[in-house]
Each structure stands twice: as C-alpha cells, then as structure tokens.
Design a protein around this motif. Structure first.
Motif, PDB file in Angstrom:
ATOM      1  N   PRO A 137      38.076  47.458   4.834  1.00 24.95           N
ATOM      2  CA  PRO A 137      37.924  47.367   3.379  1.00 24.95           C
ATOM      3  C   PRO A 137      39.268  47.077   2.712  1.00 24.95           C
ATOM      4  N   CYS A 138      39.176  46.283   1.662  1.00 18.88           N
ATOM      5  CA  CYS A 138      40.394  45.958   0.905  1.00 18.88           C
ATOM      6  C   CYS A 138      40.826  47.169   0.085  1.00 18.88           C
ATOM      7  N   ARG A 139      42.136  47.264  -0.074  1.00 19.31           N
ATOM      8  CA  ARG A 139      42.685  48.355  -0.892  1.00 19.31           C
ATOM      9  C   ARG A 139      43.631  47.760  -1.923  1.00 19.31           C
ATOM     10  N   LEU A 140      43.480  48.230  -3.185  1.00 19.90           N
ATOM     11  CA  LEU A 140      44.388  47.784  -4.234  1.00 19.90           C
ATOM     12  C   LEU A 140      45.804  48.211  -3.875  1.00 19.90           C
ATOM     13  N   GLY A 141      46.741  47.244  -3.966  1.00 20.62           N
ATOM     14  CA  GLY A 141      48.131  47.551  -3.660  1.00 20.62           C
ATOM     15  C   GLY A 141      48.527  47.243  -2.244  1.00 20.62           C
ATOM     16  N   ASP A 142      47.558  46.806  -1.417  1.00 23.00           N
ATOM     17  CA  ASP A 142      47.858  46.479  -0.006  1.00 23.00           C
ATOM     18  C   ASP A 142      48.476  45.086   0.035  1.00 23.00           C
TER      19      ASP A 142
ATOM     20  N   HIS B 244      55.843  46.833 -17.507  1.00 21.66           N
ATOM     21  CA  HIS B 244      55.075  45.915 -16.683  1.00 21.66           C
ATOM     22  C   HIS B 244      54.821  46.548 -15.310  1.00 21.66           C
ATOM     23  N   GLN B 245      53.782  46.058 -14.674  1.00 26.88           N
ATOM     24  CA  GLN B 245      53.438  46.563 -13.347  1.00 26.88           C
ATOM     25  C   GLN B 245      52.715  45.466 -12.572  1.00 26.88           C
ATOM     26  N   GLN B 246      53.115  45.293 -11.318  1.00 27.44           N
ATOM     27  CA  GLN B 246      52.468  44.323 -10.438  1.00 27.44           C
ATOM     28  C   GLN B 246      51.499  45.042  -9.517  1.00 27.44           C
ATOM     29  N   LEU B 247      50.274  44.546  -9.499  1.00 26.17           N
ATOM     30  CA  LEU B 247      49.242  45.161  -8.676  1.00 26.17           C
ATOM     31  C   LEU B 247      48.738  44.125  -7.670  1.00 26.17           C
ATOM     32  N   TYR B 248      49.012  44.410  -6.390  1.00 27.70           N
ATOM     33  CA  TYR B 248      48.564  43.505  -5.342  1.00 27.70           C
ATOM     34  C   TYR B 248      47.061  43.669  -5.151  1.00 27.70           C
ATOM     35  N   SER B 249      46.318  42.594  -5.393  1.00 32.79           N
ATOM     36  CA  SER B 249      44.872  42.677  -5.343  1.00 32.79           C
ATOM     37  C   SER B 249      44.267  41.560  -4.501  1.00 32.79           C
ATOM     38  N   HIS B 250      42.943  41.475  -4.587  1.00 31.27           N
ATOM     39  CA  HIS B 250      42.216  40.553  -3.724  1.00 31.27           C
ATOM     40  C   HIS B 250      41.232  39.763  -4.569  1.00 31.27           C
ATOM     41  N   SER B 251      41.336  38.472  -4.509  1.00 32.81           N
ATOM     42  CA  SER B 251      40.479  37.619  -5.342  1.00 32.81           C
ATOM     43  C   SER B 251      39.000  37.835  -5.040  1.00 32.81           C
ATOM     44  N   SER B 252      38.669  38.112  -3.802  1.00 33.81           N
ATOM     45  CA  SER B 252      37.256  38.311  -3.437  1.00 33.81           C
ATOM     46  C   SER B 252      36.655  39.504  -4.178  1.00 33.81           C
ATOM     47  N   VAL B 253      37.436  40.566  -4.313  1.00 33.15           N
ATOM     48  CA  VAL B 253      36.966  41.767  -5.029  1.00 33.15           C
ATOM     49  C   VAL B 253      36.854  41.475  -6.517  1.00 33.15           C
ATOM     50  N   LEU B 254      37.881  40.857  -7.085  1.00 29.17           N
ATOM     51  CA  LEU B 254      37.909  40.614  -8.522  1.00 29.17           C
ATOM     52  C   LEU B 254      36.798  39.658  -8.943  1.00 29.17           C
ATOM     53  N   ILE B 255      36.561  38.617  -8.142  1.00 25.64           N
ATOM     54  CA  ILE B 255      35.513  37.657  -8.479  1.00 25.64           C
ATOM     55  C   ILE B 255      34.137  38.330  -8.448  1.00 25.64           C
ATOM     56  N   LYS B 256      33.929  39.213  -7.491  1.00 22.19           N
ATOM     57  CA  LYS B 256      32.629  39.874  -7.331  1.00 22.19           C
ATOM     58  C   LYS B 256      32.351  40.890  -8.444  1.00 22.19           C
ATOM     59  N   ARG B 257      33.403  41.597  -8.910  1.00 24.35           N
ATOM     60  CA  ARG B 257      33.180  42.729  -9.817  1.00 24.35           C
ATOM     61  C   ARG B 257      33.516  42.430 -11.281  1.00 24.35           C
ATOM     62  N   SER B 258      34.179  41.279 -11.545  1.00 20.35           N
ATOM     63  CA  SER B 258      34.607  40.983 -12.917  1.00 20.35           C
ATOM     64  C   SER B 258      34.358  39.517 -13.263  1.00 20.35           C
ATOM     65  N   LYS B 259      33.536  39.297 -14.288  1.00 19.06           N
ATOM     66  CA  LYS B 259      33.275  37.925 -14.725  1.00 19.06           C
ATOM     67  C   LYS B 259      34.532  37.292 -15.320  1.00 19.06           C
ATOM     68  N   TYR B 260      35.375  38.117 -15.930  1.00 14.33           N
ATOM     69  CA  TYR B 260      36.621  37.605 -16.506  1.00 14.33           C
ATOM     70  C   TYR B 260      37.491  36.987 -15.410  1.00 14.33           C
ATOM     71  N   PHE B 261      37.717  37.759 -14.348  1.00 14.30           N
ATOM     72  CA  PHE B 261      38.560  37.245 -13.270  1.00 14.30           C
ATOM     73  C   PHE B 261      37.864  36.101 -12.518  1.00 14.30           C
ATOM     74  N   ALA B 262      36.543  36.166 -12.452  1.00 15.34           N
ATOM     75  CA  ALA B 262      35.811  35.072 -11.802  1.00 15.34           C
ATOM     76  C   ALA B 262      36.050  33.769 -12.549  1.00 15.34           C
ATOM     77  N   GLU B 263      36.048  33.832 -13.871  1.00 12.67           N
ATOM     78  CA  GLU B 263      36.298  32.631 -14.668  1.00 12.67           C
ATOM     79  C   GLU B 263      37.745  32.166 -14.518  1.00 12.67           C
ATOM     80  N   ARG B 264      38.682  33.115 -14.526  1.00 17.11           N
ATOM     81  CA  ARG B 264      40.096  32.749 -14.395  1.00 17.11           C
ATOM     82  C   ARG B 264      40.370  32.093 -13.038  1.00 17.11           C
ATOM     83  N   LEU B 265      39.753  32.614 -12.000  1.00 18.48           N
ATOM     84  CA  LEU B 265      40.037  32.126 -10.641  1.00 18.48           C
ATOM     85  C   LEU B 265      39.207  30.907 -10.258  1.00 18.48           C
ATOM     86  N   SER B 266      38.257  30.559 -11.127  1.00 21.42           N
ATOM     87  CA  SER B 266      37.447  29.368 -10.816  1.00 21.42           C
ATOM     88  C   SER B 266      38.211  28.086 -11.080  1.00 21.42           C
ATOM     89  N   ASN B 267      39.274  28.182 -11.889  1.00 22.57           N
ATOM     90  CA  ASN B 267      40.098  27.002 -12.167  1.00 22.57           C
ATOM     91  C   ASN B 267      41.189  26.881 -11.114  1.00 22.57           C
TER      92      ASN B 267
END
Length: 431
Positions: free
Chosen positions: A9-14, A31-54
């Motif tokens: 499983p993916c972990r935020l910050g990994d 400011h803060q940098q959070l290492y994340s995973h596009s697969s998780v963000l696209i699945k759980r957030s329409k906002y990030f899905a739209e941002r990452l579709s471009n």
C-alpha cells in the motif's frame, strides 16, 4: 508454481514510491512538501484528477491556502490514503471535522465530504461551533440535510405542543415531576420565557386560543396555590422558620413569573383582574399582627408585583372599569404608604437589611398611582387626595401633581358649567 504479486500500500510521504509532490504554501510563507502518489489522488479527488489529466512535465502541484486551513489540507491528504471504512473513526473533533470538510469540498473529495457530514450530524456541538458548521455546509445542498435537520425550525404544531407541555410543567398543572421536582419547573419557566421572545428575539410560538386557554388554566392554578399558601401562614406555629418562608416565596415567585409572561401574550388583563379580585384578601393576611415582624421578603415582593399591576392599569395597557381601579388603589395605596417608611427605618437601623424599595421601584409606583388617580371620577379623586393629605407623613407617594391637576380640572369644570348656564340664559354664578 505461480506467485501472486502483492502490491504494497502507498503511504503519504514515502519518497521512494512517490511520483508526485504536493507543495502547500500560505501567505505567511509557511510551506510543506508532501510526497504523494498520483494513483491515490486521481482515485479519491476529482480536483487532482482534473489537474493531473493535463500533460505536465512537472511532477509537482502547488496548492495555495490560508493560514487557517493549512493544517486541514494536510489532514485531508492523509485521509486520502486511508480505506474509506476507517475515515469516519479517524475524525476526532468538531473543529477538525469542519476544517477537513471545507478542504474536502475544495478538493472535490466526495467520500470524505460524506464522512465529515456523517460525523458532524452524530456528535454534540457547542453553541460557538454551530455557526462554523452552518457556514461550512450552507452551500452543499441536499447532502448536508442530515446536519440542517438538527437545527431547522420545526413546524408550528410541534412548537405549540412543546410550549403547552412546558406551560403545564411550569405552572405545576401536571403536579411534581420526580425526581426533578422544582428544577424541572424552573427550567420550564425559563424556556417558556425564551420561546416567547426574550430580549426581543422572534417568538417561537403564537398565542392562539388553545395556548391561551392552557395559560389561563396555569394562572388560575398558580393564583389558587399562592392564596392557599398565604392563608396558611397564619396557621404556622413558627413564622421565622425557613420552611415557611421558602414555601410562600416560591409560590409568589411563580406568580411574578406568570405576570412577566402574560405581558408577552396580551393576557396581562387576566393577571390584573385576578390580582384586583384577591387584593383585599392578600392585604388582610399580610397586615395581620402575627406577621408584623416577619416575612419582609414577602412584603417587598408583594409591592413589586403590585407595581407591575398598577403600571399596567395606570398607563392604559390594561383597561378596567373605574370601580375596580378605585378598589385596587384603595387596597394598595394605604399599604404601600405605610410600608415605605417602615422599610426605610429598618434599612437605617440595619445597613445589611436587604428588603428595600429602591428608587426605580418608588418612581414606578408613584408615576402609576398619579396616572391612576387622575383617570378616576373627580369625586373619587377628591376622596383619595383628601385622605393622602390627612396622613401623618405626606411624603410617599407624592401626589402633589395629581392634586394640582385635580384643582385645575375642578375649576375648569366649574367655569364650563357657568359658561353653559350663561348660554342658556340663566343667572351668572360667580367663582
């Protein structure tokens, strides 16, 4: 033998598995940098899905936020990595849930929005939190209805039912309610006042015929209880006992409360009529020699209640026939005139004596009595003014204004009579 690959499983910050960096920044420079995973963000957030579709060569997304919601954005990103069935249990306070809800709405995280609403609908709120909750859900539409249902106005029929039940408890029509007893009655009295629009708020209930009928029943019950308790004082073996004092003062307190709420329901006439009818009996008991040195609290409270009655009648808020107004004055004016110097003397002897007629009370009574006297027939005014001036201490209440007006009116009336006779051809009368 085939081996099944198990994906960790993916972990935020990994940083090792991350393919995307979320950069949170606020206006204060935090400011803060959070290492994340596009697969998780696209699945759980329409906002990030739209941002990452471009198509974007950058593997980072900048998110600008305020100082207030910075931490809520971080918490939201952490929740995106939780299984949906664990999100609800991870919420731990109203403040945090409201903040995460607002972030979830901004990032279009529908699952987390639903969890936050479910949490807020189920947990208790403090008054100061309610406004924040309403602000957060006001534009969410039907999805927020479970929360809105907790605070939306109930229909008039339900409100009236609650009010009538509260009146029955507040006036003891239903009898004592063990184990709560007087505490429940006091609470009911407070809420009845609030529902009627305390501090000029919008009243929650309309005094229709059914409500007025129950209130009148309560008034009758309280008046009967008060007169019964008052009469029983003369049978008490020890008037100095706390029990005797508490019982009658509680009964009178209920009566005063009833006086206050009836004024908000256009039923003050009912109270005034009851008070006028019972005044002679009340005065008869309170002036009994047995009570000469006792019950000072009762005596001053009776004067305070009477002041409200005199004020209502004197200024025309309650219209009564002249004989009843005259009887009211003849019952209470001598008593008040006698009690004022007595209470003043007690206060002079003992500076800690708490039962005094303060300046506001004195002015209220004096003003009401002056207007009451001047609204009576001239001959009745003359009787009251003559009795007032025959008193040993012509100090309180000061009826000199009423006396001056009476003199002027009497002379004017005589003049009008003379002018009328002259006009009819009769002999002139000289003043």
């Amino acid at each position: 033998m085939e081996k099944t690959l198990q994906t960790k499983p993916c972990r935020l910050g990994d940083q090792n598995t991350s393919d995307l960096v979320i950069c949170l920044k606020d206006r204060e420079g935090r400011h803060q940098q959070l290492y994340s995973h596009s697969s998780v963000l696209i699945k759980r957030s329409k906002y990030f899905a739209e941002r990452l579709s471009n198509p974007d060569p950058s593997n980072s997304i900048n998110v600008h936020c305020s100082e207030v919601n910075f931490d809520h954005h971080v918490n939201l990103l952490r929740l995106l990595y939780l299984p949906i069935d664990l999100i609800l249990d991870s919420l731990d306070s109203v403040k945090s849930a409201v903040g995460i809800l607002q972030s979830a709405v901004a990032f279009k995280c529908d699952e987390i929005v639903c969890c936050c609403i479910q949490y807020l609908e189920a947990v208790p709120w403090e008054d100061k939190e309610e406004e924040h909750i309403l602000k957060a859900v006001s534009k969410l539409g039907p999805i927020a209805m479970p929360i809105i249902a907790r605070i939306q106005p109930v229909d008039l029929a339900a409100t009236k039912t609650v009010f009538i039940s509260a009146i029955r408890v507040a006036t003891s029509i239903v009898g004592p309610c063990p184990p709560f007893g007087n505490e429940l009655k006091t609470s009911a009295q407070e809420q009845v006042e609030y529902m009627l629009g305390e501090d000029e708020d919008t009243p929650l209930v309309t005094a229709d015929d059914e409500v007025k009928s129950v209130v009148r029943m309560g008034l009758s019950h309280i008046c009967s209880s008060f007169e019964r308790e008052l009469s029983s004082l003369l049978l008490e073996p020890d008037l100095a006992s706390e029990t005797a004092d508490e019982k009658i003062m509680q009964s009178l307190s209920d009566l005063e409360w009833m006086c206050n709420i009836l004024g908000k329901m256009d039923l003050m006439k009912d109270f005034v009529s009851n008070w006028a009818e019972s005044s002679s009996n009340v005065i008869g008991v309170i002036e009994d020699k047995k009570l000469d040195s006792f019950m000072w609290g009762l005596k001053i409270k009776l004067i305070e209640v009477t002041a409200k009655v005199l004020e209502a009648v004197g200024y025309g808020n309650v219209i009564l026939p002249a004989p009843i107004r005259l009887a009211l004055l003849k019952s209470w004016l001598p008593y008040i005139r006698k009690m004022k110097p007595l209470l003043d003397a007690k206060g002079s002897e003992d500076t800690g004596f708490p039962y005094k007629m303060n300046e506001d009370l004195c002015q209220t009574i004096e003003g009401a009595i002056v207007t009451l006297v001047l609204a009576l027939p001239s001959n009745d005014q003359a009787d009251i003014l003559a009795d007032w001036m025959r008193a040993e201490q012509v100090r309180y209440p000061d009826l000199s204004e009423a006396f001056e007006v009476w003199c002027f009116r009497t002379k004017s009336a005589k003049r009008r009579l003379v002018e009328g006779l002259d006009g009819a051809g009769n002999a002139t009368l000289t003043l």
